[in-house]
Scaffold this active site. Structure first.
Site, short mmCIF file in Angstrom:
data_model
loop_
_atom_site.label_atom_id
_atom_site.label_comp_id
_atom_site.label_asym_id
_atom_site.label_seq_id
_atom_site.Cartn_x
_atom_site.Cartn_y
_atom_site.Cartn_z
CG ASP A 38 -87.92 -8.37 21.29
OD1 ASP A 38 -88.17 -7.83 20.20
OD2 ASP A 38 -87.05 -9.24 21.43
CD GLN B 197 -82.61 -12.56 16.96
OE1 GLN B 197 -82.46 -11.35 16.95
NE2 GLN B 197 -83.65 -13.14 16.38
CE LYS C 218 -83.94 -8.09 15.47
NZ LYS C 218 -84.17 -9.27 16.30
#
Ligand code: NAD
Length: 302
Positions: free
Chosen positions: A120, A97, A53
């Site tokens: 997200d 995460q 990422k």
């Protein structure tokens, strides 16, 4: 023989669009978008994802900041970090995460992220906006799958779509996005009766289950489009022999390395029945990060 839908090539297109969007902000005198990535513990797979990422952010000009917390971090400390990031004017997107280490409540963490910074797309506010068909930050994997389908001109209106899997991060939002585009959608899952027959009805089959090679060629309607979200590591030689029966090269690689990645769909079999299919790896995987960065730009632009 089916067309292979190249996820890497489409991810490159999506990333280029994001890069141009970042340049456009800078041309207006605005700062680069900022993404904060929170990693708790030392899960090796999560470390790889976080590294990928950061590299993708660098490529498109997004500033990424990693916050690493130890395995024994109490929930209150994670809450505190999220609160600080929510209040930080230089941060547009916050990503925690997953999975979190045992003892930490992932839902509580995800719900604490400001919906405006929820890149997200997992916050109930953003999920609710999706349910209502309103703009918001949408989960990266299904929205990137939609972008891939649009790029390849898959006409969704009136299409019979089956989504295999009902997770909050892939299956459910994917079904809603397809419904929004006027597909007729069935969500199938572990309790669905006669799964092969349900799948055989699909003009578009999206598999997001996490079961290596579950979908056999005989489950696929001839001419269907197949999107394989699953990413599974196979180590069992018997299973590999069955899944890769139509892919001699992949079987050879498995035999030399003792393991291989595969999707939820038997790719070699799907190639012979479907009109188009995404491979694993190189299909949906690379698209997810591109979707995340598109969301970060969207969050920065408000
Ligand atoms: P999950 O475990 O949260 O959900 C799996 C779903 O599959 C559940 O709804 C369950 O009902 C269904 N299911 C399980 N076994 C089944 C069976 N035998 N038959 C029918 N349905 C069954 O998984 P998830 O987070 O949605 O992920 C699914 C897969 O997609 C995993 O392999 C994951 O690694 C992969 N994934 C890939 C990306 C990407 O970037 N490509 C992103 C997210 C998830």
């Amino acid at each position: 023989m089916a067309t292979i839908l190249d996820g890497k090539a489409h991810a490159d297109r999506m990333l280029e669009t994001v890069r141009l969007g970042v340049e456009a902000r800078k041309a207006q005198g605005l700062r680069a978008p900022g993404l904060a990535v929170v990693l708790v513990g030392d899960d090796p797979a999560s470390q790889v994802y976080v590294r990928n990422k950061s590299a993708a952010c660098a490529r498109v000009g997004i500033t990424s900041l990693e916050h690493r917390l130890s395995l024994d971090t109490p929930q209150a400390n994670l809450d505190g970090l999220i609160d600080r990031l929510n209040a930080d004017p230089d941060i547009d997107g916050i990503l925690v995460q997953l999975p979190l280490p045992q003892g930490l409540d992932a839902k509580r963490a995800l719900h604490r992220i400001s919906p405006a910074k929820d890149v997200d797309g997992f916050h109930p506010m953003n999920q609710g906006l999706l349910l209502e068909g309103l703009p918001g930050l949408r989960p990266c994997t299904p929205s990137a799958c939609m972008s891939l389908l649009a790029h390849h001109g898959v006409a969704l209106k009136g299409l019979r779509a089956v989504v295999l899997g009902r997770s909050e991060i892939v299956g459910k939002p994917m079904a809603l996005m397809l419904l929004e585009q006027h597909a007729t959608v069935t969500i199938a899952h572990s309790r669905t009766r006669d799964l092969p027959a349900v799948c055989r009805e699909a003009d578009l089959l999206v598999a997001a289950v996490g079961r290596p090679g579950l979908v056999e060629g005989s489950w696929i309607k001839p001419g269907a489009v197949v999107v394989d979200v699953g990413i599974n590591r196979v180590e069992d030689p018997g299973l590999a022999a069955r899944i890769f029966a139509c892919e001699p090269k992949k079987l050879e690689t498995f035999q030399s390395k003792g393991a291989a990645l595969c999707g939820d769909v038997r790719f070699g079999e799907a190639l012979q029945v479907a009109s188009a299919v995404t491979p694993v790896p190189g299909g949906v995987g690379p698209l997810t990060i591109a979707g995340l960065l598109a969301n970060t730009l969207q969050a920065a632009n408000g």
